[in-house]
Design an enzyme around this catalytic site. Structure first.
Site, PDB file in Angstrom:
ATOM      1  N   THR A  49       0.854  -1.182   0.000  1.00 39.48           N
ATOM      2  CA  THR A  49       0.000   0.000   0.000  1.00 39.48           C
ATOM      3  C   THR A  49       0.890   1.231   0.000  1.00 39.48           C
ATOM      4  OG1 THR A  49      -0.128   0.346   2.408  1.00 39.48           O
ATOM      5  CG2 THR A  49      -1.591  -1.323   1.461  1.00 39.48           C
ATOM      6  N   CYS A  50       0.260   2.407   0.065  1.00 45.16           N
ATOM      7  CA  CYS A  50       1.044   3.645   0.062  1.00 45.16           C
ATOM      8  C   CYS A  50       1.876   3.785   1.336  1.00 45.16           C
ATOM      9  CB  CYS A  50       0.126   4.855  -0.110  1.00 45.16           C
ATOM     10  SG  CYS A  50      -1.164   4.988   1.157  1.00 45.16           S
ATOM     11  N   PRO A 115     -10.903   1.928   7.576  1.00 41.37           N
ATOM     12  CA  PRO A 115     -11.360   0.648   7.020  1.00 41.37           C
ATOM     13  C   PRO A 115     -10.729   0.276   5.685  1.00 41.37           C
ATOM     14  CG  PRO A 115     -13.003   2.354   6.592  1.00 41.37           C
ATOM     15  CD  PRO A 115     -11.889   3.012   7.378  1.00 41.37           C
TER      16      PRO A 115
END
Length: 430
Positions: A49-50, A115
């Site tokens: 992910t980032c 989330p």
């Protein structure tokens, strides 16, 4: 078999290096497959992910597994192993499983409780599964983790407690308007807070979002990036935009108010006004403010502070549930070796059932198909009830220190053949 995770995340890693050590979405399948070909790696899932790059792996030996995971990262990102060693964090067994539960639940995110990470974990797992780099261990573990995280988000709703003034304002809008379908939101001012409000509002369900700004070209350029749901208007058209809006967020640096009581005289009493400006962008009487659901920056800050305290309490509650989930997973894993024994018991019971039914058909040939179906159903029920308690007992005994002795005794009682290691491995691989 052992579970390991290798972590390169935002906590110790500078942004420049996080960017360097990130897997592009289109490379993920290739990376999963290439990693799976490394020595010692039995199963693997890559989460990128980032904010984090993580690899979860099932390995046959911890020492060699650690080495080949780090070597894969060094080769993939074309850096030397020493660089990887400087920034990588490795955890094993229960620590690795605990970390996965925390990540999926949002407890390790930059914004605690968000989330989005759950969706990213799901996509990473399904991608690995589609590329056949997961097996019985990770197929079970990741399903348990996903189910657990969903339950935590549903039960505690931690993401609904705003951590910024613009988020708090949007939550107040949603609370007052209930449904956002066919509703128009006006965002006045496109500085940092206005942009943040747009990013948060875009996926909330508003039918229309109007960006109002002194520089129309800036508003038009921004609106074009969000599609037809978002439009632009100059600040001179603010009265017209107010007349058609259900909620307004203002975030403009100005000494004079943009909206006063006169501008709101024709509005319905349902209008929600969120004033993020300092000085205030909206100047109305306290009576009208209450009637129109008005919130200024101080009121929103109080909401955020209250939410932060509540979020910390919810984080502790979620964290307290994770050890139980981890323990349940390891109970399942320790019982894997008993699966072939239970399977053989069931098959043996079915043979007894079929033999008895065949004998009954020979002795009572006049039985029709419906009668045989009823008898077959009841015989199956009797067999299932007979073996239910033995199966439950042997599953409990299979995780004790005397498990091997108990399992051998169990097999002798029920006349089961020896279950070899090959059968166990074949069952686990399914």
């Amino acid at each position: 078999m052992f579970i390991i995770y290798v972590n390169l995340d935002y906590h110790p890693l500078p942004l420049a290096l996080r960017e360097q050590f990130s897997f592009a979405a289109e490379q993920l399948a290739q990376a999963d497959q290439q990693l799976n070909e490394e020595k010692s790696i039995l199963e693997n899932v890559i989460l990128s992910t980032c904010n984090r790059t993580e690899i979860y792996a099932v390995v046959d030996q911890i020492h060699t597994g650690r080495y080949y995971l780090k070597r894969f990262l060094a080769n993939w990102f074309k850096v030397d192993l020493a660089t990887i060693n400087d920034y990588v964090m490795i955890e094993e067994q229960s620590a690795a499983v605990t970390h996965l539960f925390r990540v999926a639940s949002g407890l390790e995110s930059l914004i605690i409780g968000e989330p989005q990470i759950l969706g990213q974990v799901k996509r990473a797992f399904f991608a690995a599964q589609a590329n056949a780099t997961t097996g019985a261990i990770f197929n079970h573990l990741f399903q348990e983790v996903i189910t657990f995280a969903k339950r935590m988000h549903t039960e505690y709703k931690i993401s609904e407690h705003s951590i910024s003034s613009s988020q708090a304002g949007l939550h107040q809008i949603k609370a007052h308007l209930q449904s956002l379908q066919d509703k128009q939101l006006a965002i006045v001012g496109l500085g940092e807070m206005g942009r943040q409000a747009l990013d948060n509002a875009y996926n909330m369900g508003f039918s229309r979002i109007v960006l109002v700004n002194r520089t129309l070209a800036k508003a038009q350029h921004l609106a074009a990036n969000f599609g037809g749901q978002v439009s632009a208007a100059p600040l001179t058209k603010l009265p017209d935009v107010l007349a058609t809006s259900d909620a307004v967020i203002t975030a403009v640096a100005t000494q004079e108010p943009l909206i006063d009581a006169q501008a709101l005289t024709v509005r319905q009493p349902n209008l929600v006004l969120i004033d993020l400006g300092v000085p205030r962008n909206i100047r109305i009487t306290p009576q009208l403010a209450e009637q129109l659901h008005y919130y200024n920056i101080d009121q929103l800050t109080e909401i955020v502070q209250s939410n932060n305290e509540l979020r910390q309490q919810l984080v502790k509650k979620i964290a307290a549930e994770i050890p139980v989930a981890v323990q349940e997973y390891y109970t399942w894993q320790r019982q894997l070796h008993i699966v072939p024994v239970i399977k053989e018991l069931r098959e043996s019971a079915l043979v007894v059932q079929d033999t008895a039914l065949t004998s009954l058909q020979h002795k009572l040939p006049e039985l029709n198909e419906h009668e045989l179906k009823v008898i077959r159903k009841h015989m199956k029920s009797i067999v299932n009830q007979m073996i239910k308690q033995p199966i439950k007992t042997i599953k409990e005994l299979s995780i004790t220190s005397d498990a091997d002795v108990d399992i051998d005794f169990f097999k002798q009682i029920f006349g089961l053949a020896e279950v070899d290691e090959a059968a166990v491995k074949k069952e686990v691989a399914k």
